[in-house]
Scaffold this motif. Sequence first.
Motif, PDB file in Angstrom:
ATOM      1  N   PRO A  32      34.313  46.892  37.599  1.00 43.27           N
ATOM      2  CA  PRO A  32      34.556  46.158  36.354  1.00 43.27           C
ATOM      3  C   PRO A  32      35.317  44.865  36.630  1.00 43.27           C
ATOM      4  O   PRO A  32      35.966  44.718  37.668  1.00 43.27           O
ATOM      5  CB  PRO A  32      35.406  47.127  35.530  1.00 43.27           C
ATOM      6  CG  PRO A  32      35.539  48.384  36.301  1.00 43.27           C
ATOM      7  CD  PRO A  32      34.983  48.189  37.651  1.00 43.27           C
ATOM      8  N   ASP A  33      35.280  43.943  35.715  1.00 42.01           N
ATOM      9  CA  ASP A  33      35.886  42.625  35.918  1.00 42.01           C
ATOM     10  C   ASP A  33      37.409  42.645  35.886  1.00 42.01           C
ATOM     11  O   ASP A  33      38.052  41.717  36.385  1.00 42.01           O
ATOM     12  CB  ASP A  33      35.389  41.646  34.846  1.00 42.01           C
ATOM     13  CG  ASP A  33      33.895  41.364  34.975  1.00 42.01           C
ATOM     14  OD1 ASP A  33      33.364  41.509  36.096  1.00 42.01           O
ATOM     15  OD2 ASP A  33      33.277  41.021  33.955  1.00 42.01           O
ATOM     16  N   ASP A  34      37.997  43.692  35.305  1.00 44.56           N
ATOM     17  CA  ASP A  34      39.444  43.659  35.097  1.00 44.56           C
ATOM     18  C   ASP A  34      40.249  44.283  36.240  1.00 44.56           C
ATOM     19  O   ASP A  34      41.434  44.543  36.099  1.00 44.56           O
ATOM     20  CB  ASP A  34      39.804  44.373  33.791  1.00 44.56           C
ATOM     21  CG  ASP A  34      39.359  45.834  33.783  1.00 44.56           C
ATOM     22  OD1 ASP A  34      38.580  46.230  34.681  1.00 44.56           O
ATOM     23  OD2 ASP A  34      39.798  46.575  32.880  1.00 44.56           O
ATOM     24  N   VAL A  35      39.612  44.541  37.391  1.00 43.49           N
ATOM     25  CA  VAL A  35      40.350  45.088  38.530  1.00 43.49           C
ATOM     26  C   VAL A  35      40.306  44.115  39.699  1.00 43.49           C
ATOM     27  O   VAL A  35      39.328  43.379  39.892  1.00 43.49           O
ATOM     28  CB  VAL A  35      39.794  46.460  38.969  1.00 43.49           C
ATOM     29  CG1 VAL A  35      39.958  47.487  37.872  1.00 43.49           C
ATOM     30  CG2 VAL A  35      38.349  46.362  39.413  1.00 43.49           C
ATOM     31  N   GLU A  36      41.373  44.128  40.492  1.00 41.28           N
ATOM     32  CA  GLU A  36      41.475  43.283  41.679  1.00 41.28           C
ATOM     33  C   GLU A  36      41.492  44.166  42.920  1.00 41.28           C
ATOM     34  O   GLU A  36      42.172  45.198  42.946  1.00 41.28           O
ATOM     35  CB  GLU A  36      42.759  42.451  41.621  1.00 41.28           C
ATOM     36  CG  GLU A  36      42.974  41.583  42.847  1.00 41.28           C
ATOM     37  CD  GLU A  36      44.315  40.861  42.819  1.00 41.28           C
ATOM     38  OE1 GLU A  36      44.621  40.160  43.800  1.00 41.28           O
ATOM     39  OE2 GLU A  36      45.057  41.035  41.823  1.00 41.28           O
ATOM     40  N   ASP A  88      44.727  46.965  38.519  1.00 38.02           N
ATOM     41  CA  ASP A  88      44.356  46.374  37.237  1.00 38.02           C
ATOM     42  C   ASP A  88      45.577  45.878  36.490  1.00 38.02           C
ATOM     43  O   ASP A  88      45.535  45.660  35.280  1.00 38.02           O
ATOM     44  CB  ASP A  88      43.591  47.391  36.385  1.00 38.02           C
ATOM     45  CG  ASP A  88      44.402  48.667  36.152  1.00 38.02           C
ATOM     46  OD1 ASP A  88      45.549  48.757  36.660  1.00 38.02           O
ATOM     47  OD2 ASP A  88      43.902  49.577  35.477  1.00 38.02           O
ATOM     48  N   GLY A  89      46.690  45.677  37.217  1.00 41.79           N
ATOM     49  CA  GLY A  89      47.931  45.258  36.597  1.00 41.79           C
ATOM     50  C   GLY A  89      48.851  46.405  36.248  1.00 41.79           C
ATOM     51  O   GLY A  89      49.984  46.201  35.813  1.00 41.79           O
TER      52      GLY A  89
END
Length: 448
Positions: free
Chosen positions: A322-326, A344-345
């Motif tokens: 998904p786009d919201d994980v680094e 993901d913060g």
Amino acid sequence: MPADDSKEQHDDLFEDRFARALQDAGAGFGPGRDLAAAGAARGRRLLARRRAAVLAGAAAVACAGVSGALLLPGAGGADDPRSVTAASTSTSPAGSSPAGSSPGGSSSGSSPAGSSPAAGNVDAGITAEEMIRTLKDLLPEGTTSGEEGAGSERHPLPPYAGLVYDDGEGGGAISLSLNRVEPGSNQARETTTCPDKALVRHDACRTEKLADGSRLMLFQGYEYPDGRADTKWWAADLVTPQGHHVSVSEWNAEAQKDAPVTRDRPPLSMAQLRTVATAPAWRALAEVGPAPEKQAPPEGTDTPPADPSGKAIRRTLVSLLPDDVEVVDQGGQDTQYAFLVLDDGQGASLVQINVQADMSDVEDQLFGADAETLPDGTKVVERRGPGEKGGEGVVMWTVDTIRPDGRRVVISAFNSGAQHTDATRETPALTVEELRDIATDPRWRDVR
């Protein structure tokens, strides 16, 4: 530990290592234990995958490449890791390794010096006495006890020696095995590749290339990844260009497991451990033993499909996130396995995945009546449970799939950056639904 229990532990743990040793001799790499064969070559390949798949049942079937021994992620293992007749008069059948049982006071039951191998195609003449004597000659001044070993009469288990060594500051178990691996193979590379700390708890590890082209790995870690005891395990693994593999392990206790710690650290310094592993005497002995056998498929047997590369698996996994994980860390092995550490913060979260080319022969053992079957024939099983490597509060969410062609994709996520460390968040960074979407994505069919 009673002698019978010690022998059983030796046999059981060595199966892990031996399966790893077969991975390249057979043709395909599969971390962990396997069971069964369909033809000589395919049987050897399956032995290095099947039991791992059945016992692990999840992405944690990968090894981390310590000492050629199996070290399941949190590994590990190596496995590591890792050639003699079926008969033996040794009291302890396994080779030394992180996965092998170490001596704890058994007396040597080795075969007489000069005795011929009992059976099998062995070039051989390595005796248990030679193994024990060579190890003792290389140790600094001190006392030894509990000496045991095996020679090349135990093909395909490797010769080994083990003892308890005391330099005056407390006894520590030391064990050494002598093996052959195929030069340039996955096993040869992984045997001397340091594990990632996200997978294996350790204090230090380094790999160096020697002047003759040999590779040496020096590892300082722990017997128990979950830290339930203070038993330290240090190891040195040498692989020469000719495929000689010398594996030395030591502990700060008189046995590998279930023995009280006797000293702060193992008895040999890393420099002394290096000296033992790189001694020319081991290479001379290795030349006497059998070389690793290359297996060819018998007539009429199809060549099994190749397992996808670790790099290709990792690239594909990243593309499906998904786009919201680094991605804050990543790694894997040459084939089948990759891992990512995501953030993901809300804290680090380990995600690991195995992609295996053909697991049809164990499909019924992995996917029971609770498996869901999708319209395209893919079977899916979801699991939620505690982590397996001792981190406090760690949970493991897994989606396991197998396609009609036998390709298995199994992915797990944790609420910690490593299985052996405590939870850093309440739940993993990926939901079970996201894990399911990743595992069932059609792109895995084309990953090579």
